[in-house]
Design a protein around this motif. Structure first.
Motif, PDB file in Angstrom:
ATOM      1  N   ILE A 206       0.831  -1.206   0.000  1.00 54.77           N
ATOM      2  CA  ILE A 206       0.000   0.000   0.000  1.00 54.77           C
ATOM      3  C   ILE A 206       0.865   1.255   0.000  1.00 54.77           C
ATOM      4  O   ILE A 206       0.629   2.197  -0.768  1.00 54.77           O
ATOM      5  N   ASP A 207       1.898   1.272   0.844  1.00 59.46           N
ATOM      6  CA  ASP A 207       2.790   2.437   0.890  1.00 59.46           C
ATOM      7  C   ASP A 207       3.470   2.663  -0.448  1.00 59.46           C
ATOM      8  O   ASP A 207       3.620   3.801  -0.903  1.00 59.46           O
ATOM      9  N   VAL A 210       0.841   4.195  -2.824  1.00 59.79           N
ATOM     10  CA  VAL A 210       0.480   5.566  -2.452  1.00 59.79           C
ATOM     11  C   VAL A 210       1.626   6.541  -2.741  1.00 59.79           C
ATOM     12  O   VAL A 210       1.418   7.662  -3.221  1.00 59.79           O
ATOM     13  N   GLN A 219      -5.927   4.773  -0.873  1.00 58.32           N
ATOM     14  CA  GLN A 219      -5.183   4.151   0.220  1.00 58.32           C
ATOM     15  C   GLN A 219      -6.106   3.221   0.992  1.00 58.32           C
ATOM     16  O   GLN A 219      -7.140   3.638   1.491  1.00 58.32           O
ATOM     17  N   GLN A 391      -8.538   6.354   3.704  1.00 57.25           N
ATOM     18  CA  GLN A 391      -8.352   7.781   3.455  1.00 57.25           C
ATOM     19  C   GLN A 391      -9.697   8.484   3.560  1.00 57.25           C
ATOM     20  O   GLN A 391     -10.708   7.871   3.873  1.00 57.25           O
TER      21      GLN A 391
END
Length: 419
Positions: A206-207, A210, A219, A391
């Motif tokens: 995910i990081d 993003v 996110q 988010q």
């Protein structure tokens, strides 16, 4: 097929998919479900190969994410049929008004276009994502991790067979053949092809999306979920909720990772918590205790001092961090510092404390006296989810059909000009 070819095919068919009637989409989803049912044995064989390849490299709880059986496959086809019966979000009028000069302005839901999903080792996500994308009028590109590629390949081929049977282009749904990091990078950089990217998986995936995606990215998912046991909690209720939140399926993002206990009841509650989680009928839960909790429990077979990052770790297994806080305000302060904005819970019989917690905790799902395991598209009545957004812009929480639409303004006039 090369990833760029998949992208070009999806871009070519996205307008065709957006213009499908509700009846066409419902029929296609039924045919996709039939395809999965017809190929159940093939899916099981492919999954068995994935499981054999992963068995010596993957933890037991992560193998559970990868594993399919006949009931899980039936749940995929049933899920597609349930999605087909949901109200069609495309064309829904979200707002409208008529100006004094007769100009009519409507805000109308429309498909995103091409939805790309990068996900890891849960092959059942394949059907959820494809079904929700189609019902919301989107073309869908799927990219799964190599651990589950064989399973996903057969599932996608079965659904594409259903698409063709219903008269739709097989390019409406596609699985990226390349399971290397290079293909994920291609999707992240696919400006002009991908309208929204949804990563589903661990923190590093995910990081990476993003931070590095050039296309719009939602996110999702990282779940450091908290359960706070208030001084006014029903202890039996608290133990039942915590056991379910931690132990029912610890490898998923809505599982509890941190338990916070009010100092006023810590002395009596913590020993009960340790006993319950050590004898939950599955694997004993290892508890990482902060200094105040450790002072009460000490070192045991299943309890040890918390390390520096334990309250910021998504364990995804039979491990949980435990801390003692000073009342609901202490819990709110701790959650504010450590939460990933996924799901957080208070257990209390005090309505004032519950109301403060609900208003102050800024997460996608905030609970009173219920397990965080309910944060799920199916449990929320969405018949699945394409991801759980942590988010705030556009989508938050489980993403169903409505969250896979954007909107446009339709303006109807009769010769009006601006003065």
């Amino acid at each position: 097929m090369k990833t760029i070819e998949i992208l070009e095919n999806a871009k070519r068919v996205k307008t065709e998919v957006a213009l499908l009637s509700t009846a066409d989409k419902r029929r296609a989803l039924e045919c996709m479900a039939d395809g999965i049912d017809a190929h159940c044995a093939d899916i099981l064989r492919a999954n068995a190969e994935d499981m054999r390849a992963a068995r010596d490299k993957t933890s037991i709880v992560m193998l559970d994410r990868l594993a399919l059986d006949a009931s899980r496959i039936k749940a995929m086809s049933d899920g597609l049929r349930e999605i087909s019966r949901l109200p069609d979000p495309v064309g829904k009028i979200m707002n409208e008004y008529v100006r004094e000069d007769g100009l009519k302005i409507c805000k109308v839901a429309v498909p995103m276009g091409v939805v790309a999903v990068i996900y890891e080792s849960r092959p059942n996500v394949t059907a959820d994502a494809a079904g929700l994308a189609l019902m919301s009028g989107n073309a869908c590109i799927l990219r799964i991790g190599k651990e589950a590629y064989r399973s996903a390949r057969v599932i996608v081929d079965a659904m594409r067979e259903g698409l063709k049977a219903s008269g739709l282009s097989e390019h409406t749904i596609a699985l990226v053949d390349d399971a290397s990091r290079a293909s994920a990078d291609e999707l992240m950089r696919a400006v002009g092809y991908v309208d929204v990217l949804v990563p589903r998986g661990g923190k590093s995936l995910i990081d990476n999306c993003v931070m590095n995606a050039k296309v719009p990215c939602i996110q999702t998912g990282t779940g450091i979920c908290h359960v706070y046991v208030d001084g006014a909690a029903d202890m039996t209720k608290a133990l039942d909720i915590i056991e379910n939140a931690k132990c029912s399926r610890p490898s998923v993002c809505n599982a509890m990772e941190v338990c916070l206990v009010d100092n006023s009841i810590a002395q009596s509650f913590l020993p009960k918590l340790c006993e319950r989680l050590a004898s939950n009928g599955k694997t004993p839960v290892k508890l990482k205790l902060d200094e105040r909790a450790y002072a009460i429990i000490g070192e045991t077979e299943n309890c040890s001092r918390a390390e520096k990052d334990d309250f910021d770790t998504e364990f995804l297994g039979y491990v949980a961090a435990v801390g003692v806080v000073d009342g609901v305000n202490g819990a709110i302060k701790h959650i504010s510092a450590h939460s990933t904005g996924h799901s957080d819970c208070i257990i209390t019989e005090d309505n004032t404390a519950a109301d403060l917690f609900l208003r102050a905790v800024d997460s996608a799902a905030v609970y009173v006296n219920a397990s965080t395991r309910f944060t799920d598209g199916g449990e929320f009545g969405l018949c699945g989810e394409i991801g759980i957004s942590t988010q705030k812009l556009h989508a938050r929480g489980p993403m169903g059909l409505n969250e896979l639409c954007t909107y446009k303004y339709i303006v109807i006039g009769n010769g009006q000009i601006r003065k």
